[in-house]
Design an enzyme around this catalytic site. Structure first.
Site, PDB file in Angstrom:
ATOM      1  N   PHE A   1      33.006   3.170 -34.006  1.00 23.05           N
ATOM      2  CA  PHE A   1      33.250   3.434 -35.245  1.00 23.05           C
ATOM      3  C   PHE A   1      32.532   4.712 -35.545  1.00 23.05           C
ATOM      4  CE2 PHE A   1      33.892  -1.428 -36.276  1.00 23.05           C
ATOM      5  CZ  PHE A   1      35.263  -1.227 -36.225  1.00 23.05           C
TER       6      PHE A   1
ATOM      7  N   GLY B   1      28.848  -0.804 -27.776  1.00 28.17           N
ATOM      8  CA  GLY B   1      29.960   0.226 -27.427  1.00 28.17           C
ATOM      9  C   GLY B   1      30.341   0.558 -28.478  1.00 28.17           C
TER      10      GLY B   1
ATOM     11  N   PRO C   1      29.376 -12.514 -33.104  1.00 24.52           N
ATOM     12  CA  PRO C   1      30.291 -12.596 -34.136  1.00 24.52           C
ATOM     13  C   PRO C   1      30.063 -11.432 -35.349  1.00 24.52           C
ATOM     14  CG  PRO C   1      28.968 -14.689 -34.268  1.00 24.52           C
ATOM     15  CD  PRO C   1      28.530 -13.521 -33.128  1.00 24.52           C
ATOM     16  N   LEU C   2      28.774 -11.103 -35.533  1.00 27.75           N
ATOM     17  CA  LEU C   2      28.353 -10.207 -36.465  1.00 27.75           C
ATOM     18  C   LEU C   2      28.346  -8.837 -36.063  1.00 27.75           C
ATOM     19  CD1 LEU C   2      25.681 -12.242 -38.185  1.00 27.75           C
ATOM     20  CD2 LEU C   2      27.787 -12.340 -38.660  1.00 27.75           C
TER      21      LEU C   2
ATOM     22  N   TYR D   1      19.440 -15.756 -19.520  1.00 22.29           N
ATOM     23  CA  TYR D   1      18.835 -15.589 -20.802  1.00 22.29           C
ATOM     24  C   TYR D   1      17.409 -15.401 -20.465  1.00 22.29           C
ATOM     25  CZ  TYR D   1      23.284 -15.779 -23.040  1.00 22.29           C
ATOM     26  OH  TYR D   1      24.784 -15.627 -23.133  1.00 22.29           O
TER      27      TYR D   1
ATOM     28  N   ALA E   1      27.972  -2.399 -33.433  1.00 17.42           N
ATOM     29  CA  ALA E   1      28.448  -3.146 -32.479  1.00 17.42           C
ATOM     30  C   ALA E   1      28.081  -2.663 -30.935  1.00 17.42           C
ATOM     31  CB  ALA E   1      30.273  -2.858 -32.669  1.00 17.42           C
TER      32      ALA E   1
HETATM   33  N1  LIG Z   1      29.160 -14.726 -23.136  1.00 16.05           N
HETATM   34  C1  LIG Z   1      28.627 -13.793 -23.214  1.00 16.05           C
HETATM   35  O1  LIG Z   1      28.896 -12.681 -22.353  1.00 16.05           O
HETATM   36  C2  LIG Z   1      27.698 -13.413 -24.126  1.00 16.05           C
HETATM   37  C3  LIG Z   1      27.216 -12.214 -24.519  1.00 16.05           C
HETATM   38  C4  LIG Z   1      26.478 -12.075 -25.457  1.00 16.05           C
HETATM   39  C5  LIG Z   1      26.014 -13.175 -26.253  1.00 16.05           C
HETATM   40  N2  LIG Z   1      26.334 -14.381 -25.895  1.00 16.05           N
HETATM   41  C6  LIG Z   1      25.913 -15.555 -26.784  1.00 16.05           C
HETATM   42  O2  LIG Z   1      26.252 -15.402 -28.119  1.00 16.05           O
HETATM   43  C7  LIG Z   1      25.066 -15.367 -28.810  1.00 16.05           C
HETATM   44  C8  LIG Z   1      25.192 -14.806 -30.048  1.00 16.05           C
HETATM   45  O3  LIG Z   1      24.970 -13.409 -29.878  1.00 16.05           O
HETATM   46  P1  LIG Z   1      23.848 -12.464 -30.743  1.00 16.05           P
HETATM   47  O4  LIG Z   1      22.548 -13.118 -30.087  1.00 16.05           O
HETATM   48  O5  LIG Z   1      24.173 -11.121 -30.251  1.00 16.05           O
HETATM   49  O6  LIG Z   1      23.972 -13.076 -31.822  1.00 16.05           O
HETATM   50  P2  LIG Z   1      24.121 -12.642 -33.390  1.00 16.05           P
HETATM   51  O7  LIG Z   1      24.109 -13.911 -34.335  1.00 16.05           O
HETATM   52  O8  LIG Z   1      25.653 -11.852 -33.425  1.00 16.05           O
HETATM   53  O9  LIG Z   1      22.972 -11.545 -33.554  1.00 16.05           O
HETATM   54  C9  LIG Z   1      21.778 -12.014 -33.576  1.00 16.05           C
HETATM   55  C10 LIG Z   1      20.968 -10.844 -33.842  1.00 16.05           C
HETATM   56  O10 LIG Z   1      21.330 -10.181 -34.926  1.00 16.05           O
HETATM   57  C11 LIG Z   1      20.389 -10.272 -35.933  1.00 16.05           C
HETATM   58  N3  LIG Z   1      21.044 -10.783 -37.001  1.00 16.05           N
HETATM   59  C12 LIG Z   1      21.637 -12.049 -37.343  1.00 16.05           C
HETATM   60  N4  LIG Z   1      22.124 -12.190 -38.457  1.00 16.05           N
HETATM   61  C13 LIG Z   1      22.006 -11.082 -39.029  1.00 16.05           C
HETATM   62  C14 LIG Z   1      22.017 -10.584 -40.587  1.00 16.05           C
HETATM   63  N5  LIG Z   1      22.698 -11.271 -41.392  1.00 16.05           N
HETATM   64  N6  LIG Z   1      21.560  -9.454 -40.956  1.00 16.05           N
HETATM   65  C15 LIG Z   1      20.755  -8.542 -40.048  1.00 16.05           C
HETATM   66  N7  LIG Z   1      20.616  -9.060 -38.801  1.00 16.05           N
HETATM   67  C16 LIG Z   1      20.902 -10.372 -38.326  1.00 16.05           C
HETATM   68  C17 LIG Z   1      19.297 -11.213 -35.411  1.00 16.05           C
HETATM   69  O11 LIG Z   1      17.912 -11.277 -35.834  1.00 16.05           O
HETATM   70  P3  LIG Z   1      17.125 -12.089 -36.249  1.00 16.05           P
HETATM   71  O12 LIG Z   1      16.982 -12.976 -35.297  1.00 16.05           O
HETATM   72  O13 LIG Z   1      15.786 -11.484 -36.823  1.00 16.05           O
HETATM   73  O14 LIG Z   1      17.817 -12.971 -37.492  1.00 16.05           O
HETATM   74  C18 LIG Z   1      19.425 -11.148 -33.991  1.00 16.05           C
HETATM   75  O15 LIG Z   1      18.630  -9.984 -33.726  1.00 16.05           O
HETATM   76  C19 LIG Z   1      23.918 -15.449 -27.957  1.00 16.05           C
HETATM   77  O16 LIG Z   1      22.666 -16.171 -28.154  1.00 16.05           O
HETATM   78  C20 LIG Z   1      24.423 -15.987 -26.575  1.00 16.05           C
HETATM   79  O17 LIG Z   1      24.237 -17.526 -26.665  1.00 16.05           O
HETATM   80  C21 LIG Z   1      27.251 -14.454 -25.068  1.00 16.05           C
END
Ligand SMILES: NC(=O)c1ccc[n+]([C@@H]2O[C@H](COP(=O)([O-])OP(=O)(O)OC[C@H]3O[C@@H](n4cnc5c(N)ncnc54)[C@H](OP(=O)(O)O)[C@@H]3O)[C@@H](O)[C@H]2O)c1
Length: 308
Positions: free
Chosen positions: A229, A226, A216-217, A66, A224
């Protein structure tokens, strides 16, 4: 914040298991905390971590890759200045994705070096949990068992888990270990429901492995990964979520978290926002008394057809 035990798969343990704090039900994801590595973004990242701690998150998800190591480094700086925090937190990190060119690599020396690099950057002597990031298709379960044994014997890792593993890959690895795998971290969101269908969540329940949901979002707060939809799909899902958000008096994205939390496998979503108000507001999803009926309404909206 609700807490949940991650130690539900200890039946194979012969000795007394290492201590592990119960984990906050929402995990804070550190993938974005270093931003573009500028001072402004790093300051924002530190504030996000602080907001998460204040909101009751005690479990922080990292990976060696990361921010090319900068996310762990930033977290390590926080621990340097606030060393009292270390014992109050669960720190998870991952390795197994080699960069330039990108390859999945579970070879012994590579994993040992990767963990040692994470420990150094994070300024900690141990990881509470170490996950294999993505399955190396060429992995040898017996060899991995030896690598895990060494990491444990040297006090570098307390517990092990996997990420993006299929159920058969989990079974194969678990069969070679004296250690319980305690986490399978996979993508779960309204777009990607493969874990509901491919046996991942069934296996988690059967073995006591905690499923952790990344992104999760996806498909609700942002497109999403890939995305398959169509515009019509997106509108149909949005309309159903908006209806439910009004009913439960919450925001749309909190409904999408409630949909994951409803599953009996006790999915722990990883929240990756760097916005303090969102980090805190995600907790509201834990208070939604989400109905079985609404869960299916949203699944049908997602699928664009009634259940067969
Ligand atoms: N194991 C794996 O292969 C893998 C792959 C990917 C991710 N991960 C882990 O999963 C964690 C979460 O994934 P993610 O970072 O994609 O997290 P996420 O919480 O699903 O998405 C975060 C992104 O979405 C935006 N966001 C969050 N809530 C929002 C809302 N209510 N409305 C609009 N935009 C929103 C955030 O913007 P803001 O920051 O501006 O709020 C940020 O850019 C990562 O930090 C990592 O630890 C693991």
């Amino acid at each position: 914040m609700q807490n949940i035990s991650l130690l539900n798969n200890l039946n194979k343990f012969k000795q007394s298991p290492p201590n592990l704090l119960p984990s906050s039900r929402l995990i804070y994801g550190c993938m974005r905390i270093a931003g573009d590595n500028s001072a402004v973004d790093k300051d924002k990242g530190l504030k996000a971590i602080q907001a998460a701690i204040e909101a009751g998150y005690n479990h922080f998800d990292h990976a060696d890759i990361y921010g090319a190591g900068q996310c762990e480094q930033l977290f390590g700086e926080l621990l340097t200045h606030s060393s009292h925090l270390r014992d109050q937190l669960i720190i998870t990190s991952k390795a197994g994705i080699r960069q330039s060119p990108q390859r999945y690599d579970f070879s012994h020396d590579y994993l040992i070096q990767s963990v040692e690099g994470s420990l150094k950057r994070l300024n900690t002597e141990y990881l509470d949990i170490f996950l294999l990031h993505r399955p190396d298709y060429l992995f040898n379960a017996q060899a991995l068992a030896e690598t895990f044994k060494q990491l444990k014997r040297e006090g570098k890792v307390k517990y092990f888990g996997v990420s993006n593993f299929s159920p058969s890959q989990v079974s194969l690895l678990q069969s070679a270990l004296d250690e319980p795998l305690i986490i399978n971290q996979v993508e779960i969101n309204l777009h990607n429901i493969s874990s509901l269908q491919d046996g991942t969540l069934d296996q988690c329940q059967q073995l006591g492995i905690t499923p952790v949901a990344w992104c999760p979002l996806g498909a609700v707060a942002y497109p999403a990964w890939g995305n398959t939809f169509s515009k019509d799909d997106e509108k149909r899902i949005k309309d159903e979520i908006s209806k439910q958000a009004t009913k439960y008096d919450v925001e749309a994205w909190q409904i999408s978290l409630a949909w994951l939390l409803k599953h009996p496998a006790n999915i722990c979503p990883i929240i990756g926002s760097t916005t303090p108000s969102r980090i805190n507001a995600a907790k509201q999803a834990l208070t939604i008394d989400y109905s079985h009926e609404d869960w299916y309404h949203l699944l049908e909206a997602r699928n664009g057809q009634p259940l067969p």
